[in-house]
Every structure is written in structure tokens, then in C-alpha cells.
Design a protein around this motif. Structure first.
Motif, PDB file in Angstrom:
ATOM      1  N   HIS A  62       0.821  -1.216   0.000  1.00 57.80           N
ATOM      2  CA  HIS A  62       0.000   0.000   0.000  1.00 57.80           C
ATOM      3  C   HIS A  62       0.857   1.268   0.000  1.00 57.80           C
ATOM      4  N   GLN A  63       1.928   1.272   0.774  1.00 57.83           N
ATOM      5  CA  GLN A  63       2.815   2.449   0.813  1.00 57.83           C
ATOM      6  C   GLN A  63       3.425   2.722  -0.552  1.00 57.83           C
ATOM      7  N   GLU A  64       3.927   1.695  -1.207  1.00 56.08           N
ATOM      8  CA  GLU A  64       4.584   1.881  -2.499  1.00 56.08           C
ATOM      9  C   GLU A  64       3.578   2.210  -3.605  1.00 56.08           C
ATOM     10  N   MET A  65       2.385   1.669  -3.518  1.00 54.73           N
ATOM     11  CA  MET A  65       1.350   2.007  -4.500  1.00 54.73           C
ATOM     12  C   MET A  65       0.905   3.465  -4.360  1.00 54.73           C
ATOM     13  N   ALA A  66       1.074   4.046  -3.199  1.00 52.58           N
ATOM     14  CA  ALA A  66       0.683   5.445  -2.977  1.00 52.58           C
ATOM     15  C   ALA A  66       1.685   6.436  -3.565  1.00 52.58           C
ATOM     16  N   ILE A  67       2.878   5.959  -3.925  1.00 50.57           N
ATOM     17  CA  ILE A  67       3.900   6.824  -4.522  1.00 50.57           C
ATOM     18  C   ILE A  67       3.751   6.754  -6.038  1.00 50.57           C
ATOM     19  N   ARG A  68       3.406   7.862  -6.639  1.00 45.37           N
ATOM     20  CA  ARG A  68       3.138   7.890  -8.086  1.00 45.37           C
ATOM     21  C   ARG A  68       4.385   7.552  -8.908  1.00 45.37           C
ATOM     22  N   SER A  69       4.176   6.720  -9.920  1.00 46.91           N
ATOM     23  CA  SER A  69       5.214   6.397 -10.897  1.00 46.91           C
ATOM     24  C   SER A  69       4.583   6.384 -12.275  1.00 46.91           C
ATOM     25  N   GLU A  70       5.370   6.679 -13.275  1.00 43.85           N
ATOM     26  CA  GLU A  70       4.876   6.561 -14.639  1.00 43.85           C
ATOM     27  C   GLU A  70       4.786   5.099 -15.055  1.00 43.85           C
ATOM     28  N   LEU A  71       5.755   4.299 -14.626  1.00 41.94           N
ATOM     29  CA  LEU A  71       5.833   2.902 -15.064  1.00 41.94           C
ATOM     30  C   LEU A  71       5.470   1.939 -13.943  1.00 41.94           C
TER      31      LEU A  71
END
Length: 120
Positions: A62-71
Motif C-alpha cells: 500500500h505504501q509503495e502504490m501510494a507513490i506515483r510512478s509513470e511505469l
């Protein structure tokens, strides 16, 4: 003893993607994680310290999914690295990340990326 922990179909709303509107509108994602480790000790001791705390794995996802990335590749890489560093007893990680409504023509269930990593 070979042991697996599998977190199935974690549904998360996030803002990943190359298109600008994806950063604004967001999308539904589904994450699946499979972790291998020797959990035989936990089967004997009934002690949380002798296993992989899957609630903490879920929190990392959940923490990492909350950080926006293009890829999506970048998101999966961050998830794997964080899980690997938190739980050094893991010998294998598989993460599957599905964007359920990709901005492309045609009806589909989604677009998925899956990474596997053997850890020695």
C-alpha cells in the motif's frame, strides 16, 4: 520444508501511468504477491517472529502504490526491494500488478506486469 505466503487480489486505487490524466483521475489496480521462505519454525512455535508478517507485507504494498510512478515496472521494483530488505529470510518474490482499466481501446480485464526474483 517449502513454504509460501500468498496475498491475493489486493485492490488499491492509485495514480500511476504515463498519461497526464492518469495522474489526475487514477485507476483501479490489483496486486498479487507470492513470497517463499522456510516457515517450518513458525509451524512449531506459533510465534509471529518466526514467520513473515503478511500484514507488514500488505502495508509495504500500500505504501509503495501510494507513490506515483509513470511505469508499473518501477512500482513493482520498489515493492520487491522494500519487501526483500524488510524480510531477509525470503528466498523468492513474485509480484503481479494489474491496471484494471488501462487507457486503451478495446474491452479487457486489465493489463498486468509480473516480476519474479530468486533471492540467495
Amino acid at each position: 520444508m517449502k513454504s509460501k505466503i500468498i496475498l491475493e487480489d489486493i485492490k488499491i486505487y492509485a495514480y500511476h501511468g504515463v498519461l497526464q490524466e492518469e495522474a489526475i483521475i487514477g485507476n483501479h489496480y490489483v496486486v498479487n504477491a507470492e513470497l517463499h521462505a522456510d516457515l517450518e519454525k513458525a509451524s512449531q512455535t506459533d510465534n509471529l517472529n518466526d514467520t513473515i508478517n503478511y500484514a507488514q507485507v500488505n502495508e509495504i504494498i500500500h505504501q509503495e502504490m501510494a507513490i506515483r510512478s509513470e511505469l508499473l515496472e518501477h512500482v513493482i521494483g520498489r515493492i520487491i526491494n522494500k519487501i526483500e530488505s524488510k524480510f531477509p529470510q525470503i528466498t523468492f518474490i513474485r509480484i503481479k500488478l494489474t491496471k484494471t482499466i488501462p487507457p486503451m481501446p478495446g474491452e479487457m480485464k486489465g493489463v498486468s506486469l509480473e516480476f519474479e526474483k530468486e533471492i540467495n
